[in-house]
Scaffold this motif. Structure first.
Motif, short mmCIF file in Angstrom:
data_model
loop_
_atom_site.label_atom_id
_atom_site.label_comp_id
_atom_site.label_asym_id
_atom_site.label_seq_id
_atom_site.Cartn_x
_atom_site.Cartn_y
_atom_site.Cartn_z
N SER A 138 0.80 -1.05 -0.10
CA SER A 138 0.02 -0.01 0.02
C SER A 138 0.84 1.09 -0.16
N PRO A 139 0.53 2.14 -0.97
CA PRO A 139 -0.45 2.16 -1.74
C PRO A 139 -0.28 1.20 -3.01
N GLY A 140 -1.62 1.20 -3.64
CA GLY A 140 -1.37 0.35 -4.76
C GLY A 140 -0.48 0.95 -5.95
N TYR A 141 -0.03 0.24 -6.98
CA TYR A 141 1.05 0.81 -7.75
C TYR A 141 0.43 0.66 -9.16
N VAL A 142 0.15 1.66 -10.07
CA VAL A 142 -0.28 1.26 -11.39
C VAL A 142 0.47 2.08 -12.53
N GLY A 143 0.82 1.49 -13.49
CA GLY A 143 1.24 2.11 -14.59
C GLY A 143 0.59 3.24 -15.30
N ILE A 144 -0.43 2.65 -16.08
CA ILE A 144 -1.52 3.71 -16.71
C ILE A 144 -2.68 3.44 -16.05
N PHE A 145 -3.60 4.57 -15.40
CA PHE A 145 -5.07 4.35 -14.88
C PHE A 145 -6.03 4.95 -15.35
N TYR A 146 -6.77 4.76 -16.31
CA TYR A 146 -7.79 5.26 -16.80
C TYR A 146 -9.15 5.18 -15.68
N ARG A 147 -9.30 6.28 -14.89
CA ARG A 147 -10.05 6.16 -13.64
C ARG A 147 -11.50 7.05 -14.05
N ALA A 148 -12.55 6.26 -14.28
CA ALA A 148 -14.08 6.83 -14.61
C ALA A 148 -13.57 7.83 -16.05
N SER A 149 -12.82 7.08 -16.95
CA SER A 149 -12.35 7.94 -18.25
C SER A 149 -12.39 7.07 -19.38
N SER A 150 -12.45 7.59 -20.56
CA SER A 150 -12.46 6.97 -21.83
C SER A 150 -11.45 7.43 -22.80
N GLY A 151 -10.99 6.60 -23.65
CA GLY A 151 -9.98 6.86 -24.73
C GLY A 151 -9.52 5.74 -25.39
N ALA A 152 -8.13 6.03 -25.60
CA ALA A 152 -7.14 4.81 -26.17
C ALA A 152 -5.81 4.81 -25.58
N ILE A 153 -5.20 3.53 -25.65
CA ILE A 153 -3.81 3.60 -25.38
C ILE A 153 -3.34 2.54 -26.49
N GLN A 154 -2.41 3.10 -27.19
CA GLN A 154 -1.88 2.40 -28.49
C GLN A 154 -0.38 2.65 -28.42
N SER A 155 0.29 1.42 -28.84
CA SER A 155 1.70 1.36 -29.23
C SER A 155 2.45 1.92 -28.14
N THR A 156 2.13 1.53 -26.85
CA THR A 156 2.90 1.89 -25.92
C THR A 156 3.42 0.75 -25.13
N HIS A 157 4.51 0.77 -24.19
CA HIS A 157 4.97 -0.10 -23.50
C HIS A 157 4.94 0.10 -21.98
N VAL A 158 4.19 -0.58 -21.26
CA VAL A 158 4.14 -0.39 -19.90
C VAL A 158 4.84 -1.51 -19.15
N THR A 159 5.94 -1.26 -18.34
CA THR A 159 6.67 -2.35 -17.81
C THR A 159 7.16 -1.86 -16.26
N ASN A 160 7.72 -3.15 -15.39
CA ASN A 160 8.41 -2.81 -14.29
C ASN A 160 7.34 -2.07 -13.42
#
Length: 320
Positions: free
Chosen positions: A149-171
């Motif tokens: 704790s806290p939680g750990y997040v790379g990309i967080f869409y929180r009550a949100s909309s859109g697109a995640i494209q051609s991206t690297h999320v790591t570690n």
């Protein structure tokens, strides 16, 4: 792919899924600046379109009005980024020599809409629509911390909309506390409170690896995702004290389509917990759909309702 084609492709996906709402269409430029670039005095062929320059991604995001564009040059940016209005955030590529967001230290900048638990998100899209993120790396290695704790997040869409494209999320992982459940590479969550609190996200052609619990997670009623063409690779086999990983989780009332992905290395030993390539757990209407995916070295390729091959598999432990 060129910037204009990349942006057009991302926004086309958003339009098909009704991601762009009235506020985007009505957004009006008030300062004459529509393309914001990072950093100052950097040679990038895309920067001929720039209207102004900023030292940090967050500064550019803060100055962008609804529907505008932030272009980020190659380099490493030690920051957390918080997006609260519709925009396009485009890096210079997610491979070596591209654009990397890699904070040295993270602090709690949001909470789970389900539990209220604090979360350190590296790239947070919060309470908005029409946010297209592309062509960058989100790397949590330096800022990883030995606590659940806290939680750990790379990309967080929180009550949100859109697109995640051609991206690297790591570690998004800390080996010293490998069993933490709230270590999620990509997280999409809704609050089940009506259209303003729902999330619809297209997750396309990304690479996701070296995460603690889940690669791509979509939770709560009101959440819809399309997960297409991604490479999602776990750390398996994992064992006692570590997390039983899932490549893609759609759960707790969320809905989604999972197709054309390569999902591998989700395996937990011993079999008292189950690791899944794709986990549909208490999904919403229609549960979820998975087709034309390529699986390798997963304990179970597709799991429904948290079940798996082990007769003594316990109920799934939800990530916040």
């Amino acid at each position: 792919m060129g910037r204009m084609l990349q942006v057009a492709a991302a926004l086309a996906v958003i339009a098909v899924l009704n991601f762009l709402e009235t506020e985007v269409a009505l957004a009006q430029d008030t300062d004459g600046f529509t393309v914001h670039c990072v950093p100052l005095l950097f040679l990038d062929p895309r920067f001929g379109e720039c209207d102004d320059f900023h030292a940090t991604i967050q500064d550019a995001v803060d100055h962008a009005e609804g529907g505008e564009t932030v272009l980020v040059a190659a380099g490493t940016y030690p920051e957390q980024v918080h997006v609260i209005r519709p925009l396009t955030l485009e890096g210079a590529g997610s491979t070596v020599g591209g654009t990397t967001i890699r904070p040295v230290l993270v602090t709690p900048n949001t909470t789970s809409l389900f539990s209220g638990a604090p979360i350190d998100a590296i790239l947070l899209v919060d309470g908005t629509t029409g946010v297209a993120v592309s062509d960058l790396t989100v790397d949590g290695m330096l800022a990883a911390f030995p606590s659940c704790s806290p939680g750990y997040v790379g990309i967080f869409y929180r009550a949100s909309s859109g697109a995640i494209q051609s991206t690297h999320v790591t570690n998004i992982h800390e080996p010293a506390t490998a069993g933490c459940q709230a270590r999620l590479a990509i997280f999409v969550q809704s609050a089940n409170g009506g259209p303003g609190l729902n999330s619809s996200v297209s997750i396309t052609n990304n690479k996701v690896d070296v995460y603690g619990k889940n690669g791509i997670t979509a939770n709560e009623p009101g959440t819809f995702v399309t997960v297409t063409g991604n490479t999602v690779m776990g750390r398996g086999p994992t064992t006692t004290g570590d997390a039983a990983q899932n490549g893609v989780q759609i759960g707790f009332g969320a809905r989604g389509l999972v197709s054309g992905n390569t999902i591998s290395m989700h395996n937990y030993v011993p079999s008292d917990f189950v690791a899944c390539g794709v986990l549909f757990f208490r999904g919403g209407g229609g549960v979820g759909r998975a087709k034309n995916n390529t699986f390798a070295a997963n304990e179970q390729d597709i799991c429904n309702a948290g079940g798996g091959p082990s007769p003594n598999a316990p109920p799934f432990e939800p990530a916040p």
